[in-house]
Design a protein around this motif. Structure first.
Motif, PDB file in Angstrom:
ATOM      1  N   VAL A   1     -29.954   7.689  -5.007  1.00 16.42           N
ATOM      2  CA  VAL A   1     -29.267   6.585  -5.672  1.00 16.42           C
ATOM      3  C   VAL A   1     -28.303   7.087  -6.742  1.00 16.42           C
ATOM      4  CG1 VAL A   1     -29.566   4.544  -7.124  1.00 16.42           C
ATOM      5  CG2 VAL A   1     -31.098   4.922  -5.200  1.00 16.42           C
ATOM      6  N   MET A   2     -28.744   8.053  -7.553  1.00 10.21           N
ATOM      7  CA  MET A   2     -27.897   8.527  -8.644  1.00 10.21           C
ATOM      8  C   MET A   2     -26.571   9.083  -8.148  1.00 10.21           C
ATOM      9  SD  MET A   2     -27.151   9.044 -11.782  1.00 10.21           S
ATOM     10  CE  MET A   2     -28.632   8.856 -12.790  1.00 10.21           C
ATOM     11  N   ARG A   3     -26.614   9.913  -7.121  1.00  9.92           N
ATOM     12  CA  ARG A   3     -25.372  10.489  -6.596  1.00  9.92           C
ATOM     13  C   ARG A   3     -24.468   9.392  -6.042  1.00  9.92           C
ATOM     14  NH1 ARG A   3     -25.315  15.740  -3.050  1.00  9.92           N
ATOM     15  NH2 ARG A   3     -23.353  15.964  -4.163  1.00  9.92           N
ATOM     16  N   LEU A   4     -25.049   8.401  -5.395  1.00  7.06           N
ATOM     17  CA  LEU A   4     -24.244   7.316  -4.842  1.00  7.06           C
ATOM     18  C   LEU A   4     -23.605   6.480  -5.943  1.00  7.06           C
ATOM     19  CD1 LEU A   4     -26.520   6.158  -1.880  1.00  7.06           C
ATOM     20  CD2 LEU A   4     -24.306   7.316  -1.705  1.00  7.06           C
ATOM     21  N   ILE A   5     -24.329   6.265  -7.049  1.00  3.50           N
ATOM     22  CA  ILE A   5     -23.745   5.535  -8.179  1.00  3.50           C
ATOM     23  C   ILE A   5     -22.570   6.316  -8.750  1.00  3.50           C
ATOM     24  CG2 ILE A   5     -24.129   4.622 -10.497  1.00  3.50           C
ATOM     25  CD1 ILE A   5     -27.075   4.242  -9.740  1.00  3.50           C
ATOM     26  N   LEU A   6     -22.771   7.614  -8.955  1.00  2.00           N
ATOM     27  CA  LEU A   6     -21.696   8.454  -9.488  1.00  2.00           C
ATOM     28  C   LEU A   6     -20.470   8.416  -8.573  1.00  2.00           C
ATOM     29  CD1 LEU A   6     -23.782  11.543 -10.643  1.00  2.00           C
ATOM     30  CD2 LEU A   6     -22.537   9.982 -12.133  1.00  2.00           C
ATOM     31  N   TRP A   7     -20.698   8.528  -7.279  1.00  6.69           N
ATOM     32  CA  TRP A   7     -19.574   8.492  -6.345  1.00  6.69           C
ATOM     33  C   TRP A   7     -18.903   7.121  -6.330  1.00  6.69           C
ATOM     34  CZ3 TRP A   7     -23.015  11.278  -2.271  1.00  6.69           C
ATOM     35  CH2 TRP A   7     -22.916  12.669  -2.453  1.00  6.69           C
ATOM     36  N   ALA A   8     -19.682   6.048  -6.411  1.00 12.12           N
ATOM     37  CA  ALA A   8     -19.094   4.708  -6.423  1.00 12.12           C
ATOM     38  C   ALA A   8     -18.244   4.517  -7.678  1.00 12.12           C
ATOM     39  CB  ALA A   8     -20.181   3.646  -6.342  1.00 12.12           C
ATOM     40  N   ASP A   9     -18.763   4.932  -8.838  1.00 12.59           N
ATOM     41  CA  ASP A   9     -17.976   4.835 -10.071  1.00 12.59           C
ATOM     42  C   ASP A   9     -16.678   5.626  -9.943  1.00 12.59           C
ATOM     43  OD1 ASP A   9     -19.926   3.273 -11.209  1.00 12.59           O
ATOM     44  OD2 ASP A   9     -20.240   4.565 -12.958  1.00 12.59           O
ATOM     45  N   TRP A  10     -16.762   6.789  -9.286  1.00 11.58           N
ATOM     46  CA  TRP A  10     -15.563   7.606  -9.088  1.00 11.58           C
ATOM     47  C   TRP A  10     -14.588   6.927  -8.127  1.00 11.58           C
ATOM     48  CZ3 TRP A  10     -13.986  10.078  -4.479  1.00 11.58           C
ATOM     49  CH2 TRP A  10     -12.894  10.931  -4.622  1.00 11.58           C
ATOM     50  N   LEU A  11     -15.081   6.313  -7.080  1.00 13.01           N
ATOM     51  CA  LEU A  11     -14.201   5.595  -6.148  1.00 13.01           C
ATOM     52  C   LEU A  11     -13.440   4.484  -6.863  1.00 13.01           C
ATOM     53  CD1 LEU A  11     -16.455   5.202  -2.962  1.00 13.01           C
ATOM     54  CD2 LEU A  11     -14.486   6.712  -3.229  1.00 13.01           C
ATOM     55  N   PHE A  12     -14.132   3.799  -7.774  1.00 11.58           N
ATOM     56  CA  PHE A  12     -13.500   2.697  -8.494  1.00 11.58           C
ATOM     57  C   PHE A  12     -12.479   3.193  -9.522  1.00 11.58           C
ATOM     58  CE2 PHE A  12     -17.823   0.325  -8.031  1.00 11.58           C
ATOM     59  CZ  PHE A  12     -17.575   0.125  -6.686  1.00 11.58           C
ATOM     60  N   ASN A  13     -12.632   4.441  -9.982  1.00 13.13           N
ATOM     61  CA  ASN A  13     -11.749   4.973 -11.018  1.00 13.13           C
ATOM     62  C   ASN A  13     -11.663   6.501 -10.866  1.00 13.13           C
ATOM     63  OD1 ASN A  13     -10.093   4.571 -13.316  1.00 13.13           O
ATOM     64  ND2 ASN A  13     -11.719   5.307 -14.659  1.00 13.13           N
ATOM     65  N   PRO A  14     -10.945   6.979  -9.848  1.00  7.03           N
ATOM     66  CA  PRO A  14     -10.990   8.412  -9.497  1.00  7.03           C
ATOM     67  C   PRO A  14     -10.138   9.294 -10.402  1.00  7.03           C
ATOM     68  CG  PRO A  14      -9.481   7.296  -8.046  1.00  7.03           C
ATOM     69  CD  PRO A  14     -10.076   6.226  -8.935  1.00  7.03           C
ATOM     70  N   VAL A  15     -10.265   9.100 -11.719  1.00  6.88           N
ATOM     71  CA  VAL A  15      -9.491   9.908 -12.663  1.00  6.88           C
ATOM     72  C   VAL A  15     -10.296  11.110 -13.145  1.00  6.88           C
ATOM     73  CG1 VAL A  15      -8.192   7.895 -13.437  1.00  6.88           C
ATOM     74  CG2 VAL A  15     -10.254   8.583 -14.683  1.00  6.88           C
ATOM     75  N   TRP A  16     -11.542  11.233 -12.701  1.00  3.68           N
ATOM     76  CA  TRP A  16     -12.379  12.354 -13.146  1.00  3.68           C
ATOM     77  C   TRP A  16     -11.661  13.656 -12.824  1.00  3.68           C
ATOM     78  CZ3 TRP A  16     -17.998  10.835 -11.268  1.00  3.68           C
ATOM     79  CH2 TRP A  16     -18.317   9.578 -11.792  1.00  3.68           C
ATOM     80  N   GLY A  17     -11.498  14.477 -13.815  1.00  6.58           N
ATOM     81  CA  GLY A  17     -10.759  15.713 -13.648  1.00  6.58           C
ATOM     82  C   GLY A  17      -9.383  15.651 -14.279  1.00  6.58           C
ATOM     83  N   GLY A  18      -8.958  14.463 -14.732  1.00  9.25           N
ATOM     84  CA  GLY A  18      -7.730  14.379 -15.509  1.00  9.25           C
ATOM     85  C   GLY A  18      -6.515  13.825 -14.802  1.00  9.25           C
ATOM     86  N   ASP A  19      -6.619  13.431 -13.525  1.00 14.55           N
ATOM     87  CA  ASP A  19      -5.471  12.854 -12.822  1.00 14.55           C
ATOM     88  C   ASP A  19      -5.429  11.361 -13.129  1.00 14.55           C
ATOM     89  OD1 ASP A  19      -3.429  12.108 -11.193  1.00 14.55           O
ATOM     90  OD2 ASP A  19      -4.265  12.925  -9.342  1.00 14.55           O
ATOM     91  N   TRP A  20      -4.792  11.015 -14.242  1.00 13.85           N
ATOM     92  CA  TRP A  20      -4.864   9.641 -14.757  1.00 13.85           C
ATOM     93  C   TRP A  20      -4.010   8.652 -13.982  1.00 13.85           C
ATOM     94  CZ3 TRP A  20      -8.848   9.294 -17.780  1.00 13.85           C
ATOM     95  CH2 TRP A  20      -9.259  10.425 -18.487  1.00 13.85           C
ATOM     96  N   ASP A  21      -3.200   9.124 -13.044  1.00  9.78           N
ATOM     97  CA  ASP A  21      -2.325   8.228 -12.283  1.00  9.78           C
ATOM     98  C   ASP A  21      -2.900   7.833 -10.923  1.00  9.78           C
ATOM     99  OD1 ASP A  21      -0.358   8.230 -14.268  1.00  9.78           O
ATOM    100  OD2 ASP A  21       0.513  10.100 -13.506  1.00  9.78           O
ATOM    101  N   ARG A  22      -4.090   8.322 -10.599  1.00  6.80           N
ATOM    102  CA  ARG A  22      -4.653   8.021  -9.281  1.00  6.80           C
ATOM    103  C   ARG A  22      -5.064   6.561  -9.175  1.00  6.80           C
ATOM    104  NH1 ARG A  22      -8.765  12.215  -6.642  1.00  6.80           N
ATOM    105  NH2 ARG A  22      -8.341  10.770  -4.950  1.00  6.80           N
ATOM    106  N   GLU A  23      -4.797   5.997  -8.030  1.00  6.15           N
ATOM    107  CA  GLU A  23      -5.203   4.622  -7.746  1.00  6.15           C
ATOM    108  C   GLU A  23      -6.651   4.611  -7.253  1.00  6.15           C
ATOM    109  OE1 GLU A  23      -3.465   1.787  -8.182  1.00  6.15           O
ATOM    110  OE2 GLU A  23      -1.898   3.002  -9.134  1.00  6.15           O
TER     111      GLU A  23
END
Length: 304
Positions: free
Chosen positions: A135-157
């Motif tokens: 569950v934890m990994r899936l939550i982390l991935w879902a949060d990333w899908l909703f806001n894939p700026v992790w890593g500093g690419d602030w312009d990603r949709e």
């Protein structure tokens, strides 16, 4: 037409590349029926992407699971040893060394192309990963899908939305991993800027504390102007939680953080700053720190 870096025998035939070339000294044999006309060095992701492009040439298979996740850039997902493929034709593929095939219901809108490689969409990839992930990994991935700026690419949709995941779960009732996926989807939130923000939020909620809002704007109570977009906030008691990653030690960032703290203080907001030291013992230092701050601002635990 340029010859692909890695290609199947059928592609080679269509491009006029002879079998002799594929079996020559300069060539490289990768998997059953897949060759490189010229041997060369490649990083793991580039090699995996090229192999998947060749494997999907027939149009009957698409990259899925960890293979698709690696291509989309899912956090902490490396290219797997084997190619993970999903049959869009619905038939059962004979296992070939270096390829792992599955079949299952896959709708046209659940596949796409990325840099010429056929693969499952980010949302469908996430759902397929629920078969083998917690569950934890899936939550982390879902949060990333909703806001894939992790890593500093602030312009990603956003690569997906909560509504898209919800519709996907409805379409695939009974799919292996569906219960885990539902639990994760319920706890995923839009707006997280880093995995540590997500982990901090979940730790606080699991400890019985109120759930903070994610990346909400804080406004000046007098002018109504925006002051700061907090990592995690409790608006009703005016508490802002900031997780400080390594970049916050840079000189320019330190100055900006100080200015932010001063603005929040003038607006009667309490700022709590967290670092890796607060993650020990399943975030226990962060939980204690937040609980004390909430109590100091008039929060009462349920039942009191």
């Amino acid at each position: 037409m340029d010859t692909p870096d890695i290609l199947t025998v059928a592609q080679a035939r269509a491009l006029g590349t002879s079998r002799k070339t594929l079996r020559g000294r300069k060539a490289e044999h990768h998997l059953h029926g897949i060759y490189s006309p010229v041997r060369r060095e490649r990083d793991a992701l580039t090699l995996h992407r090229s192999l998947l492009g060749a494997a999907g040439f027939r149009g009957t298979d698409v990259a899925s699971q960890e293979s698709a996740a690696a291509l989309w850039g899912f956090p902490d997902v490396l290219p797997p040893k084997d190619l993970h493929l999903l049959s869009v034709a619905g038939d059962r593929r004979t296992r070939v060394k270096g390829m792992t095939g599955r079949r299952g219901l896959v709708l046209p809108e659940e596949t796409t192309l990325l840099a010429g490689v056929p693969l499952t969409t980010p949302a469908r990839t996430w759902l397929d990963l629920a078969r083998t992930s917690g569950v934890m990994r899936l939550i982390l991935w879902a949060d990333w899908l909703f806001n894939p700026v992790w890593g500093g690419d602030w312009d990603r949709e956003p690569l997906s939305t909560p509504d898209e995941l919800k519709a996907l779960l409805e379409r695939h009732r009974g799919k292996p991993g569906i219960r885990t996926a539902r639990l994760a989807a319920d706890r995923a939130r839009v707006g997280s800027d880093s995995p540590q923000e997500t982990r901090l939020r979940l730790a606080l909620v699991d400890a019985g504390l109120p759930e903070p809002a994610v990346n909400q704007w804080i406004y000046d109570p007098v002018t109504g102007e925006r002051i700061h977009q907090g990592d995690l906030t409790y608006d009703e008691v005016r508490i802002d939680l900031e997780y400080e990653g390594e970049h916050h030690s840079e000189k320019g960032q330190v100055q900006r953080d100080i200015a932010r703290s001063e603005r929040l203080q003038r607006a009667d907001w309490l700022e709590l700053r967290f670092s890796s030291s607060h993650t020990r013992n399943n975030w226990l230092p962060a939980i204690h720190k937040t609980r004390e701050a909430l109590l100091s601002r008039g929060w009462s635990p349920p039942g009191n």
